[in-house]
Design an enzyme around this catalytic site. Structure first.
Site, short mmCIF file in Angstrom:
data_model
loop_
_atom_site.label_atom_id
_atom_site.label_comp_id
_atom_site.label_asym_id
_atom_site.label_seq_id
_atom_site.Cartn_x
_atom_site.Cartn_y
_atom_site.Cartn_z
N CYS A 106 -5.06 -43.14 75.58
CA CYS A 106 -5.76 -43.92 76.62
C CYS A 106 -6.77 -43.06 77.39
O CYS A 106 -7.71 -43.59 77.98
CB CYS A 106 -4.75 -44.53 77.59
SG CYS A 106 -3.61 -45.63 76.75
N HIS A 143 -8.59 -46.86 83.55
CA HIS A 143 -8.10 -47.37 82.26
C HIS A 143 -7.32 -48.64 82.53
O HIS A 143 -6.49 -48.68 83.44
CB HIS A 143 -7.21 -46.31 81.60
CG HIS A 143 -6.35 -46.86 80.53
ND1 HIS A 143 -6.84 -47.64 79.50
CD2 HIS A 143 -5.00 -46.77 80.32
CE1 HIS A 143 -5.83 -47.99 78.71
NE2 HIS A 143 -4.71 -47.50 79.19
N ASN A 175 -4.70 -54.40 77.12
CA ASN A 175 -4.90 -52.94 77.14
C ASN A 175 -5.51 -52.53 75.80
O ASN A 175 -4.86 -52.64 74.76
CB ASN A 175 -3.52 -52.29 77.36
CG ASN A 175 -3.56 -50.78 77.41
OD1 ASN A 175 -4.46 -50.15 76.86
ND2 ASN A 175 -2.56 -50.19 78.05
#
Ligand code: ACO
Length: 333
Positions: free
Chosen positions: A114, A260, A290
């Protein structure tokens, strides 16, 4: 002084298929209410069979090239970030080069989950400021949906992830106007690598792949959700504060914070800890889920196209993910 690195083009691409929480209710033991309450996600995009992360990266790259107003032949280096490469090896950078029809320029893959986009951005920034390259294509793309565990054991993760890609073009700033990437700060704590990971296939295992892995679900990503939540909501604010202090800025100087898109509850917690108004925080997880390394550049491209980012604004990026890795970047747009 070496020129600063500016982002001259942005683009993103998500596969057309939309999967809502209600669609997931039909294939697994979950509910729209649970997913929205715990993560803020309403829907995400899933790639069709046969479409890989490199394909999403290439579509995003075309959009970034167009927005930068350059010809593809001007690109002199490629950096790609993904945790879901089309193949175990080689990485997707070389595939992006071939699919875009570029010459034999180098291509580097970055694997920082990520945090991958910010880690890759820091690499690109060093190359540009050193004068090594003049137009870098940085892509971040993920197809996660082809390997999610929809059983009860994997449902905490399966509902979170979506597919998507994004790209930016990076160049030296020809003007002496202070615009560009002001800093990148990178961190990790490898002791927690098992708290968010995909254990198999593993080079430690002989044979690397065997039938029992299918029976035990060994090919799926797993996380300790509570520990991820706790660390993400502490580490991202820490990384932002390190970046602001380094640049003698305060949170009031930030026009837009792009965290993020891990989970909207985490983004809200980060905003609260930093005491930044939530209106100044990019939040699109409700529509994309996500998308790991792609989430920050997708949000950046949306913000640019919506006119949320003005010339001279300070934009702060921050990420947290598997490793654990975490990072921040400050850009004067
Ligand atoms: N649908 C319905 N129920 C579910 C689902 C689901 N998709 N997933 C898990 N559950 C159940 C569990 O089985 C458990 O049931 P049980 O109580 O009967 O055993 C229950 O929900 C757990 O719910 P909570 O009490 O909310 O548990 P907890 O407080 O641990 O929260 C959660 C779990 C939501 C995963 C939390 O830890 C979290 O938000 N973590 C952050 C993880 C995250 O967002 N990661 C992002 C990806 S990684 C990254 O990008 C950095």
């Amino acid at each position: 002084m070496n020129p600063r690195t500016i982002i001259t083009g942005t683009g993103h691409f998500v596969p057309p298929k939309v999967v809502t929480n209600f669609d997931l209710e039909k294939i697994m033991n979950t509910s729209d209410e649970w997913i929205q309450q715990r993560s803020g996600i309403r829907e995400r995009h899933y790639a069709e069979d046969g479409v890989g992360s490199s394909d999403l990266a290439v579509e995003a790259a075309w959009r970034a090239i167009e927005s930068a107003g350059i010809d593809k032949s001007e690109i002199d280096f490629i950096i790609a970030a993904t945790i879901a490469p089309d193949h175990y090896f080689p990485g997707i950078g070389v595939m992006i080069q071939a699919k875009l029809g570029l010459s034999t320029i180098g291509a580097l893959d970055v694997r920082n989950q990520c945090s991958g986009f910010i880690y890759a951005l820091s690499v690109a920034d060093q190359y540009i400021r050193a004068g090594s390259y003049k137009k870098i294509l940085l892509c971040a793309a993920e197809v996660q949906s082809h390997n999610l565990d929809y059983s009860d054991e994997g449902r905490d993760m399966a509902v979170l992830f979506g597919d998507g890609g994004a790209a930016v073009i990076l160049e030296p700033n020809p003007a002496d106007d202070g615009r560009g990437i002001l800093s990148t700060h990178l961190f990790c704590d490898g002791r927690a690598y098992r708290d968010l990971w995909m254990e198999h296939p593993s080079s430690r295992r002989k044979p690397t792949i065997s039938a029992d892995l299918f029976e035990t679900g060994g090919f799926y990503a797993r996380m300790d959700g509570k520990n991820v939540f706790k660390n993400a909501s502490v580490r991202m604010p820490e990384a932002v504060m390190a970046a602001l202090q380094h640049n003698n800025l305060t949170i009031d100087d930030v026009a837009l914070l792009i965290p993020h898109q891990a989970n909207d509850r985490i983004s809200q917690m980060v905003a609260q800890k930093l005491r930044i108004p939530i209106e100044k925080v990019a939040r699109n997880i409700d529509r994309f889920g996500n998308t790991t390394a792609a989430s920050i550049p997708i949000a950046l491209d949306e913000a640019v196209r919506e006119g949320r980012v003005k010339r001279g604004d300070h934009i702060v990026l921050t990420a947290f993910g598997s490793g654990f890795t975490w990072a921040s970047a400050v850009i004067r747009w």
